[in-house]
Design an enzyme around this catalytic site. Structure first.
Site, PDB file in Angstrom:
ATOM      1  N   ASP A  67       0.813  -1.221   0.000  1.00 53.23           N
ATOM      2  CA  ASP A  67       0.000   0.000   0.000  1.00 53.23           C
ATOM      3  C   ASP A  67       0.844   1.268   0.000  1.00 53.23           C
ATOM      4  O   ASP A  67       2.063   1.232   0.205  1.00 53.23           O
ATOM      5  CB  ASP A  67      -0.979  -0.017   1.188  1.00 53.23           C
ATOM      6  CG  ASP A  67      -0.352  -0.522   2.486  1.00 53.23           C
ATOM      7  OD1 ASP A  67       0.891  -0.552   2.582  1.00 53.23           O
ATOM      8  OD2 ASP A  67      -1.102  -0.891   3.401  1.00 53.23           O
ATOM      9  N   ASN A 134      -7.522  -2.728  14.315  1.00 55.25           N
ATOM     10  CA  ASN A 134      -8.915  -2.953  13.903  1.00 55.25           C
ATOM     11  C   ASN A 134      -9.042  -4.170  12.981  1.00 55.25           C
ATOM     12  O   ASN A 134     -10.095  -4.372  12.382  1.00 55.25           O
ATOM     13  CB  ASN A 134      -9.490  -1.705  13.231  1.00 55.25           C
ATOM     14  CG  ASN A 134      -8.744  -1.336  11.948  1.00 55.25           C
ATOM     15  OD1 ASN A 134      -7.844  -2.061  11.519  1.00 55.25           O
ATOM     16  ND2 ASN A 134      -9.107  -0.219  11.346  1.00 55.25           N
ATOM     17  N   HIS A 136      -7.262  -4.725  10.231  1.00 59.32           N
ATOM     18  CA  HIS A 136      -6.979  -4.505   8.803  1.00 59.32           C
ATOM     19  C   HIS A 136      -5.715  -5.255   8.367  1.00 59.32           C
ATOM     20  O   HIS A 136      -4.814  -5.511   9.173  1.00 59.32           O
ATOM     21  CB  HIS A 136      -6.921  -3.016   8.445  1.00 59.32           C
ATOM     22  CG  HIS A 136      -5.711  -2.260   8.899  1.00 59.32           C
ATOM     23  ND1 HIS A 136      -5.747  -0.915   9.216  1.00 59.32           N
ATOM     24  CD2 HIS A 136      -4.410  -2.615   9.072  1.00 59.32           C
ATOM     25  CE1 HIS A 136      -4.541  -0.506   9.544  1.00 59.32           C
ATOM     26  NE2 HIS A 136      -3.721  -1.515   9.481  1.00 59.32           N
ATOM     27  N   GLU A 141      -9.687  -1.892   5.401  1.00 62.67           N
ATOM     28  CA  GLU A 141     -10.290  -1.590   6.695  1.00 62.67           C
ATOM     29  C   GLU A 141     -11.538  -2.450   6.907  1.00 62.67           C
ATOM     30  O   GLU A 141     -12.063  -3.047   5.956  1.00 62.67           O
ATOM     31  CB  GLU A 141     -10.670  -0.097   6.717  1.00 62.67           C
ATOM     32  CG  GLU A 141      -9.487   0.856   6.525  1.00 62.67           C
ATOM     33  CD  GLU A 141      -8.630   1.027   7.779  1.00 62.67           C
ATOM     34  OE1 GLU A 141      -8.432   0.054   8.520  1.00 62.67           O
ATOM     35  OE2 GLU A 141      -8.163   2.162   8.010  1.00 62.67           O
TER      36      GLU A 141
HETATM   37  C1  F6R Z   1       1.546  -1.656   6.136  1.00 61.05           C
HETATM   38  C2  F6R Z   1       0.152  -2.078   6.226  1.00 61.05           C
HETATM   39  C3  F6R Z   1      -0.570  -2.191   7.528  1.00 61.05           C
HETATM   40  C4  F6R Z   1       0.310  -2.567   8.721  1.00 61.05           C
HETATM   41  C5  F6R Z   1      -0.511  -2.606  10.005  1.00 61.05           C
HETATM   42  C6  F6R Z   1       0.350  -2.903  11.217  1.00 61.05           C
HETATM   43  O1  F6R Z   1       2.013  -1.679   4.809  1.00 61.05           O
HETATM   44  O2  F6R Z   1      -0.416  -2.327   5.227  1.00 61.05           O
HETATM   45  O3  F6R Z   1      -1.618  -3.130   7.392  1.00 61.05           O
HETATM   46  O4  F6R Z   1       0.889  -3.824   8.481  1.00 61.05           O
HETATM   47  O5  F6R Z   1      -1.149  -1.379  10.195  1.00 61.05           O
HETATM   48  O6  F6R Z   1       1.268  -1.863  11.386  1.00 61.05           O
HETATM   49  P1  F6R Z   1       2.386  -1.880  12.508  1.00 61.05           P
HETATM   50  O7  F6R Z   1       3.387  -2.905  12.120  1.00 61.05           O
HETATM   51  O8  F6R Z   1       2.956  -0.500  12.506  1.00 61.05           O
HETATM   52  O9  F6R Z   1       1.695  -2.215  13.800  1.00 61.05           O
END
Ligand code: F6R
Length: 240
Positions: A67, A134, A136, A141
């Site tokens: 992303d 959440n 995701h 989301e």
């Molecule tokens: C990152 C992404 C997100 C993260 C998720 C966890 O490219 O797509 O889904 O993997 O938000 O983030 P951290 O590792 O910062 O807790």
């Protein structure tokens, strides 16, 4: 699904790096799906160390990140492109390193082109994922269609708050992003998910033990044949 609980977050990251390195060395992972966020930082540091030590080469590997924020590009220090340059791309050679273009004039066309580029590379062999508080995965989301493809999405208040520390005072988190879809992620031949810290415990138990539902996008992974979850005890606390 295999769940590996390691003694702490550092051990979990090292175990993920060892898993990825083993797949690459065995010639089983030519196309990697990569993630940003706090969890992968130690994974990339470990992979870089392996390359520098001569035990791993990523020179034949093509990568596709999950992303990117809409409106951010290589010149923005808070873009995922910059994150990847800092932690991996500027430090080791890869054959190709793709991140969705957050500055694309036509983001829908960019999403389609990204899907086509993944397909042209032969599909993703191993997809690295983190998980949002959440539930995701990527920026899919809660409420995302479990068959969704790469597209433009709006970020939830929970994600905006979770990612705010990456932005300086007076800077706001972009409200929209380009993300691979859940259907795109599910086509990866293998998925490796890292979850560390108590803040991920509720999302992890919902993802792995709860109903498969758009309410928890990561629950879709229950339907994938080859998922490895690496967690620390705090994130795994509610798995039972
Ligand atoms: C990152 C992404 C997100 C993260 C998720 C966890 O490219 O797509 O889904 O993997 O938000 O983030 P951290 O590792 O910062 O807790």
């Amino acid at each position: 699904m295999e769940i590996h609980v390691l003694p702490d977050a550092e051990a979990a990251a090292k175990a993920v790096a060892a898993h990825i390195a083993a797949r690459v060395v065995a010639g089983e992972a030519h196309v990697l799906g990569l993630a940003t966020g706090r969890s992968p930082i130690r994974i990339y540091a470990d992979l870089v160390a392996r390359v520098q030590a001569g035990s791993l080469s990523l020179a034949g590997v093509k990568s596709f990140n999950l992303d990117e924020y809409l409106g951010l590009g290589a010149a923005d220090t808070t873009s995922f492109r910059s994150y990847m340059e800092q932690h991996l791309f500027s430090r080791v050679a890869l054959a190709e390193a793709h991140v969705p273009d957050g500055l694309a004039r036509d983001p829908q066309a960019e999403a389609l082109a990204y899907e086509r580029a993944i397909a042209a590379a032969g599909g993703i062999d191993l997809q690295l994922l983190g998980i949002g508080q959440n539930g995701h995965i990527g920026f899919n989301e809660p409420g995302s269609d479990l068959a969704s493809r790469t597209r433009v999405v709006k970020l939830t208040a929970s994600t905006l708050a979770a990612n705010a520390p990456d932005f300086g005072p007076g800077q706001s988190v972009p409200p929209e992003a380009l993300t691979m879809g859940i259907g795109t992620i599910m086509e990866a031949r293998e998925i490796v998910l890292i979850a560390t810290g108590a803040a991920k415990a509720a999302a992890l138990v919902a993802a792995l033990k709860g109903p498969v539902s758009p309410d928890c996008p990561a629950s879709a992974l229950q339907g994938h044949a080859a998922v490895h979850v690496f967690a620390d005890p705090a994130a795994a606390a509610r798995l039972g």
